[in-house]
Design a protein around this motif. Structure first.
Motif, PDB file in Angstrom:
ATOM      1  N   LEU A  51       0.846  -1.076   0.045  1.00 27.42           N
ATOM      2  CA  LEU A  51      -0.212   0.177   0.037  1.00 27.42           C
ATOM      3  C   LEU A  51       0.877   1.292   0.089  1.00 27.42           C
ATOM      4  CD1 LEU A  51      -2.990  -1.125   2.698  1.00 27.42           C
ATOM      5  CD2 LEU A  51      -2.706  -1.271   0.048  1.00 27.42           C
ATOM      6  N   SER A  52       2.183   1.293   0.378  1.00 21.85           N
ATOM      7  CA  SER A  52       2.866   2.386   0.184  1.00 21.85           C
ATOM      8  C   SER A  52       3.597   2.596  -0.961  1.00 21.85           C
ATOM      9  CB  SER A  52       3.935   2.238   1.502  1.00 21.85           C
ATOM     10  OG  SER A  52       4.972   1.008   0.985  1.00 21.85           O
ATOM     11  N   GLY A  53       3.219   1.894  -2.057  1.00 24.42           N
ATOM     12  CA  GLY A  53       3.815   2.010  -3.167  1.00 24.42           C
ATOM     13  C   GLY A  53       5.100   1.228  -3.276  1.00 24.42           C
ATOM     14  N   LYS A  54       5.487   0.184  -2.607  1.00 25.81           N
ATOM     15  CA  LYS A  54       6.539  -0.738  -2.547  1.00 25.81           C
ATOM     16  C   LYS A  54       8.187   0.297  -1.878  1.00 25.81           C
ATOM     17  CE  LYS A  54       4.969  -3.085  -6.515  1.00 25.81           C
ATOM     18  NZ  LYS A  54       5.330  -3.408  -7.815  1.00 25.81           N
ATOM     19  N   ASP A  55       7.487   0.853  -0.796  1.00 25.37           N
ATOM     20  CA  ASP A  55       8.453   1.957  -0.384  1.00 25.37           C
ATOM     21  C   ASP A  55       9.215   1.162   0.996  1.00 25.37           C
ATOM     22  OD1 ASP A  55       9.972   3.967   1.105  1.00 25.37           O
ATOM     23  OD2 ASP A  55       8.223   5.453   0.913  1.00 25.37           O
ATOM     24  N   GLY A  56      10.230   0.544   0.664  1.00 26.97           N
ATOM     25  CA  GLY A  56      11.187  -0.437   1.330  1.00 26.97           C
ATOM     26  C   GLY A  56      11.707   0.461   2.619  1.00 26.97           C
ATOM     27  N   ALA A  57      12.359   1.785   2.514  1.00 25.76           N
ATOM     28  CA  ALA A  57      12.772   2.500   3.317  1.00 25.76           C
ATOM     29  C   ALA A  57      11.820   2.779   4.372  1.00 25.76           C
ATOM     30  CB  ALA A  57      13.359   3.813   2.726  1.00 25.76           C
ATOM     31  N   LEU A  58      10.617   3.206   4.056  1.00 26.14           N
ATOM     32  CA  LEU A  58       9.591   3.530   5.156  1.00 26.14           C
ATOM     33  C   LEU A  58       8.951   2.227   5.879  1.00 26.14           C
ATOM     34  CD1 LEU A  58       7.293   5.252   5.914  1.00 26.14           C
ATOM     35  CD2 LEU A  58       5.823   4.593   4.285  1.00 26.14           C
ATOM     36  N   VAL A  59       9.083   1.134   5.022  1.00 25.57           N
ATOM     37  CA  VAL A  59       8.616  -0.021   5.838  1.00 25.57           C
ATOM     38  C   VAL A  59       9.612  -0.601   6.806  1.00 25.57           C
ATOM     39  CG1 VAL A  59       8.163  -2.664   5.509  1.00 25.57           C
ATOM     40  CG2 VAL A  59       7.177  -0.885   3.724  1.00 25.57           C
ATOM     41  N   LYS A  60      10.930  -0.351   6.381  1.00 33.39           N
ATOM     42  CA  LYS A  60      12.035  -0.727   7.345  1.00 33.39           C
ATOM     43  C   LYS A  60      11.959   0.047   8.379  1.00 33.39           C
ATOM     44  CE  LYS A  60      17.054  -0.577   7.321  1.00 33.39           C
ATOM     45  NZ  LYS A  60      17.476  -1.762   7.917  1.00 33.39           N
ATOM     46  N   LYS A  61      11.909   1.477   8.493  1.00 34.75           N
ATOM     47  CA  LYS A  61      11.763   2.323   9.455  1.00 34.75           C
ATOM     48  C   LYS A  61      10.660   1.946  10.432  1.00 34.75           C
ATOM     49  CE  LYS A  61      11.459   7.076  10.581  1.00 34.75           C
ATOM     50  NZ  LYS A  61      11.302   8.464   9.963  1.00 34.75           N
ATOM     51  N   MET A  62       9.353   1.842   9.705  1.00 40.24           N
ATOM     52  CA  MET A  62       8.097   1.206  10.696  1.00 40.24           C
ATOM     53  C   MET A  62       8.247   0.040  11.349  1.00 40.24           C
ATOM     54  SD  MET A  62       5.200   2.192   7.712  1.00 40.24           S
ATOM     55  CE  MET A  62       4.102   1.305   8.673  1.00 40.24           C
ATOM     56  N   MET A  63       8.753  -1.125  10.712  1.00 38.76           N
ATOM     57  CA  MET A  63       8.804  -2.216  11.302  1.00 38.76           C
ATOM     58  C   MET A  63      10.040  -2.436  12.522  1.00 38.76           C
ATOM     59  SD  MET A  63       6.085  -3.251   9.987  1.00 38.76           S
ATOM     60  CE  MET A  63       6.066  -4.521  11.015  1.00 38.76           C
ATOM     61  N   GLU A  64      11.027  -1.785  12.081  1.00 38.09           N
ATOM     62  CA  GLU A  64      12.251  -1.744  13.084  1.00 38.09           C
ATOM     63  C   GLU A  64      11.563  -0.924  14.425  1.00 38.09           C
ATOM     64  OE1 GLU A  64      15.581  -0.270  11.260  1.00 38.09           O
ATOM     65  OE2 GLU A  64      16.140  -2.098  10.439  1.00 38.09           O
ATOM     66  N   GLN A  65      10.922  -0.021  14.136  1.00 40.80           N
ATOM     67  CA  GLN A  65      10.134   0.742  15.348  1.00 40.80           C
ATOM     68  C   GLN A  65       9.403  -0.004  16.038  1.00 40.80           C
ATOM     69  OE1 GLN A  65       8.569   4.722  14.610  1.00 40.80           O
ATOM     70  NE2 GLN A  65       6.999   4.226  16.121  1.00 40.80           N
ATOM     71  N   PHE A  66       8.554  -0.894  15.283  1.00 38.55           N
ATOM     72  CA  PHE A  66       7.443  -1.786  16.074  1.00 38.55           C
ATOM     73  C   PHE A  66       8.320  -2.875  16.657  1.00 38.55           C
ATOM     74  CE2 PHE A  66       4.667  -5.696  15.582  1.00 38.55           C
ATOM     75  CZ  PHE A  66       3.662  -5.239  16.411  1.00 38.55           C
ATOM     76  N   GLN A  67       9.264  -3.457  16.241  1.00 32.88           N
ATOM     77  CA  GLN A  67      10.106  -4.624  16.914  1.00 32.88           C
ATOM     78  C   GLN A  67      10.741  -3.985  17.961  1.00 32.88           C
ATOM     79  OE1 GLN A  67      12.730  -5.775  13.534  1.00 32.88           O
ATOM     80  NE2 GLN A  67      10.875  -7.649  13.047  1.00 32.88           N
ATOM     81  N   ASP A  68      11.293  -2.916  18.111  1.00 31.28           N
ATOM     82  CA  ASP A  68      12.185  -2.141  19.166  1.00 31.28           C
ATOM     83  C   ASP A  68      11.307  -1.724  20.320  1.00 31.28           C
ATOM     84  OD1 ASP A  68      14.424  -2.687  17.711  1.00 31.28           O
ATOM     85  OD2 ASP A  68      14.512  -0.865  17.298  1.00 31.28           O
ATOM     86  N   THR A  69      10.068  -1.258  19.809  1.00 31.21           N
ATOM     87  CA  THR A  69       9.005  -0.587  21.003  1.00 31.21           C
ATOM     88  C   THR A  69       7.739  -1.251  21.094  1.00 31.21           C
ATOM     89  OG1 THR A  69       7.912   0.824  19.267  1.00 31.21           O
ATOM     90  CG2 THR A  69      10.287   1.922  20.271  1.00 31.21           C
ATOM     91  N   HIS A  70       7.498  -2.077  20.315  1.00 32.29           N
ATOM     92  CA  HIS A  70       5.946  -2.664  20.050  1.00 32.29           C
ATOM     93  C   HIS A  70       4.850  -1.819  19.972  1.00 32.29           C
ATOM     94  CE1 HIS A  70       7.758  -6.365  22.377  1.00 32.29           C
ATOM     95  NE2 HIS A  70       8.026  -6.283  21.370  1.00 32.29           N
ATOM     96  N   THR A  71       5.311  -0.564  19.536  1.00 26.81           N
ATOM     97  CA  THR A  71       4.198   0.398  18.977  1.00 26.81           C
ATOM     98  C   THR A  71       4.479   0.980  17.927  1.00 26.81           C
ATOM     99  OG1 THR A  71       5.774   2.244  20.096  1.00 26.81           O
ATOM    100  CG2 THR A  71       4.202   0.923  21.491  1.00 26.81           C
TER     101      THR A  71
END
Length: 485
Positions: free
Chosen positions: A331-351
């Motif tokens: 849905l982000s238009g295959k924006d790997g940089a955005l997804v990487k930032k989002m998911m690493e934050q989620f894994q680190d903080t669970h939020t």
């Protein structure tokens, strides 16, 4: 057709390499670099296909002919689906009140996982035999995936399977479908923790590229793209059966609402991909009290709750629906940089607060709902009273939506039935419907079989214990074929 990571660090992998993988080396998940479109003419030409034939057509869009020729692909899918208990492997049931249910649980372990799992393991066996290689499969499960994985590969001599399940958090049938397999290539662990907690050491093991390469370590969880690929056919089959597309004009396609019980979000991800391919689906992700996907859709709050709640629908007791990473990437238009930032934050903080633009796109492709245990029991009882039709607690999560949200005018609806009620006899008994169920003989026999598994205590280093078992398996198998790399 080539594949890339949702986090942007890996590109240009082929289907064979993606099949023999877990997470991508950069921590992301594999997706096709391009998503093919399905034209209205193609959809109509598929209306007369069986489910098995449809799986072949869908898979051939993503598996190049040079890797698996079409006649081989057809033979593999036919072999995978030939032993299901209904003629076409799946079954559409039409009940009162415009309620249609697509039964996907007619495989050996009575869960929808069997459909994609059996096909995926046939693909796996095809390449292992061709290359004279071995593999070690590592699987974490919230209930159904483990039994399905074991059942699909226990007779493959070139494969060992290591499965970890959350002790005391699944039904007795689910547990015994794993622990009663005592084959030498099956290794089962009962862990003191939730399925989300189990995923943490598994991610670390897949991140160790030396371990992965030395022992051909791969996943059969829905992190494996092949699992998602086969599940695309569920949604297209439902659309062809219920939408009325056969009777419409050339370019006008009617919509179909598909209600999906959602845990790790593999099935709803498949639905999103099919929608992206041009099939007009209205998707509904239904969860139990573990409502992270519901909160993500409703308010953009993709954050874990303090703990995983144990519910009557244990297979979707999940607070880390890892396949949503694929949805965000798409849905982000295959924006790997955005997804990487989002998911690493989620894994680190669970939020995680989903960016506004991405949240709007998420809301445009699916809606959602959350159902309590009381709602699950209500749906089970009402469906039985009105239809003499028994649903499992996970399917009931979707059926609850049907009873509480009217179908849109001129639109049809399909609820996905993910498992047989025979797997959840405790819930059936609680609903007072024990006499209404015909328990299969294979389920009855589980009580008499020998069991074998190893206990992983909470104070134990899960990652180290699993690593040691994988290394021991690898060392014992080194005398034969080399491991897949």
């Amino acid at each position: 057709m080539q594949y890339c990571s949702t986090r942007g660090g890996v590109h240009g992998w082929d289907f064979q390499n993606v099949l023999f993988s877990g997470y991508a080396p950069d921590g992301g998940m594999f997706m096709p670099e391009t998503i093919p479109s399905i034209s209205p003419a193609t959809l109509r030409s598929w209306c007369s296909l069986s489910y098995q034939q449809l799986v072949c057509e869908v898979c051939s869009l993503f598996i190049p002919e040079q890797l698996i020729p079409k006649h081989d692909l057809e033979a593999l899918v036919s072999s995978a689906l030939s032993k299901f208990s209904v003629p076409d492997a799946v079954k559409m049931v039409r009940l009162k009140g415009s309620l249609s249910i697509l039964e996907l649980f007619h495989g050996k372990t009575l869960a929808f996982k069997d459909l994609a799992m059996t096909c995926t393991t046939r693909f796996l066996e095809y390449f292992l035999r061709k290359d004279n290689r071995r593999a070690i499969i590592l699987v974490g499960t919230s209930g159904d995936t483990g039994g399905s994985a074991i059942s699909s590969v226990c007779d493959l001599s070139a494969v060992d399977v290591v499965v970890v399940f959350p002790r005391g958090r699944i039904s007795q049938v689910q547990e015994r479908q794993m622990t009663t397999h005592i084959e030498d290539n099956v290794h089962v662990f009962a862990a003191d923790g939730s399925s989300d907690e189990i995923d943490v050491p598994l991610r670390k093991l897949f991140a160790d590229q030396d371990l992965v390469n030395r022992y051909g370590l791969m996943s059969l969880n829905s992190v494996n793209w092949s699992r998602i690929l086969v599940q695309l056919a569920h949604f297209i089959y439902a659309y062809l059966q219920l939408s009325g597309v056969r009777d419409t004009d050339r370019d006008r396609l009617p919509a179909l609402e598909v209600v999906v019980p959602t845990g790790g979000a593999g099935n709803i991800t498949a639905g999103c991909i099919v929608k992206h391919m041009g099939v007009p689906l209205h998707l509904v992700a239904m969860v139990n009290s573990n409502d992270v996907v519901h909160r993500a859709v409703q308010s953009g709050d993709f954050s874990m709750a303090d703990c995983v709640k144990q519910t009557l629908a244990p297979a979707i007791d999940i607070q880390d629906p890892y396949n949503m990473e694929r949805v965000f990437w798409l849905l982000s238009g295959k924006d790997g940089a955005l997804v990487k930032k989002m998911m690493e934050q989620f894994q680190d903080t669970h939020t995680l607060s989903i960016p506004e633009t991405l949240h709007k796109k998420l809301c445009s492709v699916m809606c959602s709902g959350s159902v309590s245990d009381e709602g699950i029991m209500e749906a089970i009882k009402r469906c039985w009273e009105e239809n003499q039709y028994l649903v499992c607690p996970h399917t009931a999560v979707g059926v609850w939506h049907h009873y509480h949200c009217p179908v849109r005018n001129g639109e049809n609806r399909c609820c996905i039935a993910t498992a047989s009620p025979a797997k959840f006899l405790e819930v059936v008994q609680k609903a007072g419907l024990t006499e209404s169920i015909d328990v299969p003989e294979a389920v009855r026999q589980l009580e008499t079989k020998e069991t074998r598994y190893k206990h992983l205590e909470r104070n134990e280093n899960w990652e180290r214990a699993l690593r040691e078992r994988i290394e021991a398996i690898g060392s014992a198998r080194q005398q034969g074929a080399q491991f897949y790399t």
